[in-house]
Write a protein that holds these residues in place. Structure first.
Motif, mmCIF file in Angstrom:
data_model
loop_
_atom_site.group_PDB
_atom_site.id
_atom_site.type_symbol
_atom_site.label_atom_id
_atom_site.label_comp_id
_atom_site.label_asym_id
_atom_site.label_seq_id
_atom_site.Cartn_x
_atom_site.Cartn_y
_atom_site.Cartn_z
ATOM 1 N N ALA A 1 -2.593 14.946 -29.931
ATOM 2 C CA ALA A 1 -1.826 15.569 -28.846
ATOM 3 C C ALA A 1 -1.496 14.542 -27.765
ATOM 4 O O ALA A 1 -0.382 14.497 -27.228
ATOM 5 C CB ALA A 1 -2.612 16.738 -28.257
ATOM 6 N N HIS A 2 -2.471 13.699 -27.435
ATOM 7 C CA HIS A 2 -2.273 12.655 -26.416
ATOM 8 C C HIS A 2 -1.159 11.701 -26.852
ATOM 9 O O HIS A 2 -0.236 11.415 -26.079
ATOM 10 C CB HIS A 2 -3.603 11.914 -26.226
ATOM 11 N N GLU A 3 -1.237 11.242 -28.090
ATOM 12 C CA GLU A 3 -0.235 10.277 -28.559
ATOM 13 C C GLU A 3 1.140 10.932 -28.701
ATOM 14 O O GLU A 3 2.163 10.323 -28.396
ATOM 15 C CB GLU A 3 -0.673 9.661 -29.894
ATOM 16 N N LEU A 4 1.150 12.175 -29.165
ATOM 17 C CA LEU A 4 2.432 12.872 -29.261
ATOM 18 C C LEU A 4 3.045 13.078 -27.876
ATOM 19 O O LEU A 4 4.254 12.976 -27.705
ATOM 20 C CB LEU A 4 2.245 14.233 -29.936
ATOM 21 N N ALA A 5 2.186 13.349 -26.897
ATOM 22 C CA ALA A 5 2.699 13.521 -25.532
ATOM 23 C C ALA A 5 3.318 12.209 -25.042
ATOM 24 O O ALA A 5 4.363 12.216 -24.380
ATOM 25 C CB ALA A 5 1.584 13.986 -24.596
ATOM 26 N N HIS A 6 2.699 11.076 -25.370
ATOM 27 C CA HIS A 6 3.320 9.785 -25.029
ATOM 28 C C HIS A 6 4.722 9.693 -25.634
ATOM 29 O O HIS A 6 5.680 9.279 -24.982
ATOM 30 C CB HIS A 6 2.485 8.627 -25.591
ATOM 31 N N VAL A 7 4.818 10.061 -26.916
ATOM 32 C CA VAL A 7 6.097 9.953 -27.607
ATOM 33 C C VAL A 7 7.114 10.924 -27.002
ATOM 34 O O VAL A 7 8.254 10.565 -26.718
ATOM 35 C CB VAL A 7 5.908 10.235 -29.118
ATOM 36 N N GLU B 1 2.422 6.045 -19.715
ATOM 37 C CA GLU B 1 1.598 6.250 -18.523
ATOM 38 C C GLU B 1 0.355 7.057 -18.821
ATOM 39 O O GLU B 1 0.373 7.968 -19.652
ATOM 40 C CB GLU B 1 2.405 7.026 -17.462
ATOM 41 N N HIS B 2 -0.702 6.736 -18.085
ATOM 42 C CA HIS B 2 -1.907 7.541 -18.129
ATOM 43 C C HIS B 2 -2.140 8.196 -16.788
ATOM 44 O O HIS B 2 -1.618 7.751 -15.763
ATOM 45 C CB HIS B 2 -3.112 6.685 -18.550
ATOM 46 N N SER B 3 -2.906 9.262 -16.836
ATOM 47 C CA SER B 3 -3.188 10.035 -15.634
ATOM 48 C C SER B 3 -4.610 9.752 -15.164
ATOM 49 O O SER B 3 -5.494 9.461 -15.974
ATOM 50 C CB SER B 3 -3.037 11.531 -15.954
HETATM 51 ZN ZN LIG Z 1 -2.553 6.921 -24.089
#
Ligand SMILES: [Zn+2]
Length: 227
Positions: A171-177, A183-185
């Motif tokens: 989910a994290h990597e897909l959100a990047h894409v 960016e990170h939070s």
């Molecule tokens: Zn990341």
């Protein structure tokens, strides 16, 4: 579904008729629409879907991945993205036999060759065995902004067998894409913190809006005409 014409990869199995996650069709272990994931249960029902995601999942044969495990991870990631009103509507699962040298993340050239020589619809997730690259990432992704020298990798996510909390990592990597952003939070509990843990699964309204808008603009999400 086109058959790979390239010599180094042969298609062994292709579930061309996409697996419908929300139907009874998917896999024998397909979870019904209401999973018992603790995080999802605590937070109640996700908002009504406004956008749909069609995802390609590429499994490398002999990498150790099974369809069952892979689809469980994809579903977990889908539940997290559902909090942004994004419905994972369809997953196209493709199994590939590749030369042994392609089973692990080793060089960008290897990833690029794989993504190029067997092209699938994007966004795509490649389930690989391990990583031999340095620095070693258990999971990584390429948006359009960070794939400059490797445009063939844009809109792809790569997950290794050893990835911890792989549903959250996906989910994290897909959100990047989808956000086309590396960016990170810093926000506590946020999915986009640089640490992947079960405590970090939240997305803010602003992140969701950016994810939906950017991905729709890039053709990676489709907006539902009627909400
Ligand atoms: Zn990341």
């Amino acid at each position: 579904m086109k058959v790979a014409q390239h010599l180094q990869f042969s298609l062994t199995a292709c579930i061309a008729a996409a697996l419908l996650l929300c139907s009874t069709a998917a896999l024998p272990q397909a979870a019904p629409a209401k999973p018992k994931a603790p995080a999802a249960a605590k937070r109640g029902a996700p908002p009504k879907a406004t956008h749909v995601l069609h995802l390609s999942a590429v499994k490398l044969e002999y990498s150790g991945w099974t369809d069952q495990r892979l689809m469980g991870i994809v579903r977990s990631a889908g539940r997290l993205l559902a909090r942004c009103g994004v419905k994972l509507q369809r997953v196209e699962l493709v199994s590939l036999v590749v030369p042994p040298s392609y089973l692990d993340l080793a060089t960008p050239e290897g990833q690029r060759a794989l993504a190029r020589d067997y092209s699938v619809a994007r966004p795509a997730v490649y389930f690989v065995r391990n990583t031999r690259s340095n620095p070693a990432f258990e999971a990584e992704s390429f948006g359009r902004g960070n794939s400059g020298s490797r445009p063939g990798l844009a809109d792809t996510v790569w997950i290794t067998l050893s990835a911890r909390d792989p549903g959250i990592a996906l989910a994290h990597e897909l959100a990047h894409v989808l956000m086309d952003s590396g960016e990170h939070s810093e926000e506590p509990g946020n999915l986009m913190r640089d640490q992947i843990t079960p405590k970090n699964t939240a997305l803010t309204g602003a992140q969701c809006a950016r994810l939906r808008d950017t991905a729709t603009g890039n053709g990676l999400l489709r907006k539902l005409t009627k909400e």
